[in-house]
Design a protein around this motif. Structure first.
Motif, PDB file in Angstrom:
ATOM      1  N   LEU A  78       4.493   3.086  -2.546  1.00  0.00           N
ATOM      2  CA  LEU A  78       2.788   2.962  -2.881  1.00  0.00           C
ATOM      3  C   LEU A  78       2.948   2.661  -4.265  1.00  0.00           C
ATOM      4  N   LEU A  79       2.124   1.491  -4.776  1.00  0.00           N
ATOM      5  CA  LEU A  79       2.110   0.953  -5.968  1.00  0.00           C
ATOM      6  C   LEU A  79       0.616   0.685  -6.536  1.00  0.00           C
ATOM      7  N   THR A  80       0.168   1.333  -7.507  1.00  0.00           N
ATOM      8  CA  THR A  80      -1.161   1.187  -8.120  1.00  0.00           C
ATOM      9  C   THR A  80      -1.133   0.737  -9.423  1.00  0.00           C
ATOM     10  N   ASP A  81      -2.563   0.112  -9.765  1.00  0.00           N
ATOM     11  CA  ASP A  81      -2.669  -0.240 -11.276  1.00  0.00           C
ATOM     12  C   ASP A  81      -3.845   0.279 -11.776  1.00  0.00           C
ATOM     13  N   LEU A  85      -4.469  -0.323  -4.741  1.00  0.00           N
ATOM     14  CA  LEU A  85      -3.243   0.528  -4.372  1.00  0.00           C
ATOM     15  C   LEU A  85      -2.811  -0.184  -3.178  1.00  0.00           C
ATOM     16  N   ALA A  86      -1.513  -0.520  -3.716  1.00  0.00           N
ATOM     17  CA  ALA A  86      -0.709  -1.413  -2.499  1.00  0.00           C
ATOM     18  C   ALA A  86       0.286  -0.387  -1.753  1.00  0.00           C
ATOM     19  N   LEU A  87       0.589  -0.851  -0.750  1.00  0.00           N
ATOM     20  CA  LEU A  87       1.744  -0.198   0.118  1.00  0.00           C
ATOM     21  C   LEU A  87       2.264  -0.947   1.151  1.00  0.00           C
ATOM     22  N   VAL A 134      -3.094  -3.611   1.046  1.00  0.00           N
ATOM     23  CA  VAL A 134      -3.857  -3.430  -0.198  1.00  0.00           C
ATOM     24  C   VAL A 134      -5.313  -3.152  -0.269  1.00  0.00           C
ATOM     25  N   LEU A 135      -5.470  -1.836  -0.886  1.00  0.00           N
ATOM     26  CA  LEU A 135      -6.781  -1.249  -0.826  1.00  0.00           C
ATOM     27  C   LEU A 135      -7.216  -1.616  -2.194  1.00  0.00           C
ATOM     28  N   SER A 136      -8.619  -2.004  -2.271  1.00  0.00           N
ATOM     29  CA  SER A 136      -9.225  -2.244  -3.463  1.00  0.00           C
ATOM     30  C   SER A 136     -10.797  -2.189  -3.261  1.00  0.00           C
ATOM     31  N   PRO A 137     -11.550  -2.145  -4.355  1.00  0.00           N
ATOM     32  CA  PRO A 137     -12.851  -1.804  -4.292  1.00  0.00           C
ATOM     33  C   PRO A 137     -13.681  -2.903  -3.429  1.00  0.00           C
ATOM     34  N   CYS A 138     -12.923  -3.868  -2.899  1.00  0.00           N
ATOM     35  CA  CYS A 138     -13.700  -4.746  -2.183  1.00  0.00           C
ATOM     36  C   CYS A 138     -13.425  -4.450  -0.326  1.00  0.00           C
ATOM     37  N   GLY A 139     -12.513  -3.542  -0.327  1.00  0.00           N
ATOM     38  CA  GLY A 139     -11.958  -3.274   0.791  1.00  0.00           C
ATOM     39  C   GLY A 139     -10.493  -3.239   1.177  1.00  0.00           C
ATOM     40  N   PRO A 140     -10.149  -2.978   2.541  1.00  0.00           N
ATOM     41  CA  PRO A 140      -8.635  -3.078   2.646  1.00  0.00           C
ATOM     42  C   PRO A 140      -8.144  -4.261   3.282  1.00  0.00           C
ATOM     43  N   THR A 141      -7.018  -4.807   3.117  1.00  0.00           N
ATOM     44  CA  THR A 141      -6.461  -6.009   3.480  1.00  0.00           C
ATOM     45  C   THR A 141      -5.174  -5.843   4.198  1.00  0.00           C
TER      46      THR A 141
END
Length: 157
Positions: A78-81, A85-87, A134-141
């Motif tokens: 799990l990696l976040t800035d 949030l990326a996994l 990759v989970l972001s405010p724009c949605g998951p990918t």
């Protein structure tokens, strides 16, 4: 964030969904990134993330670099800035044998909780093994990794 759970959302979401595993190791800091690893991973993973950060890559690209440069196996990352949030889910074995991935809960719009097991009282979506997310405010990918096979190289004549 810890090796069992990653959270993306406002501070209240972090409080409500915090991990309560005893003996959970603290995540590691890589400059402005926070990373947690569950399972056994090749020692070079820190070099891969360090290089990705020096190159200014986003966390999603850094996780792709990990999947490209080390053998995906019995670990998850799990990696976040703080914004994304990326996994990376590996080939970890579950309590009853067989590979398992992770689980995603969306407590509110643009809020995400990733856990290594289903969370009680919350509907979750399974994230299969060998997946990059990759989970972001724009949605998951999501990207699925190929199942490893042995492809011997042919010697050109």
């Amino acid at each position: 964030m810890c090796a069992h759970r990653g959270i993306l959302g406002p501070p209240q979401t972090h409080v409500e969904w915090a991990c309560h595993h005893s003996g959970c190791p603290d995540p590691l800091r890589f400059g402005s990134w926070t990373v947690a690893v569950s399972g056994t991973i090749d020692a070079s993973w820190t070099l891969v993330l360090d290089r990705a950060q020096r190159q200014g890559l986003p966390v999603g690209s850094a996780v792709v670099q990990l999947a490209n440069e080390i053998e995906v196996g019995g670990f998850s990352v799990l990696l976040t800035d703080g914004e994304d949030l990326a996994l990376l889910t590996g080939d970890q074995s579950g309590d009853h044998g067989g590979a398992h991935g992770s689980h995603l809960v969306e407590p509110a719009a643009w809020e995400y909780v990733v856990s290594d097991r289903p969370l009680s009282g919350a509907p979750s979506t399974s994230i299969p093994p060998r997946t990059i997310g990759v989970l972001s405010p724009c949605g998951p990918t999501w990207w699925r990794l190929d199942t490893p096979h042995h492809n011997p190289k042919e010697n050109p004549a």
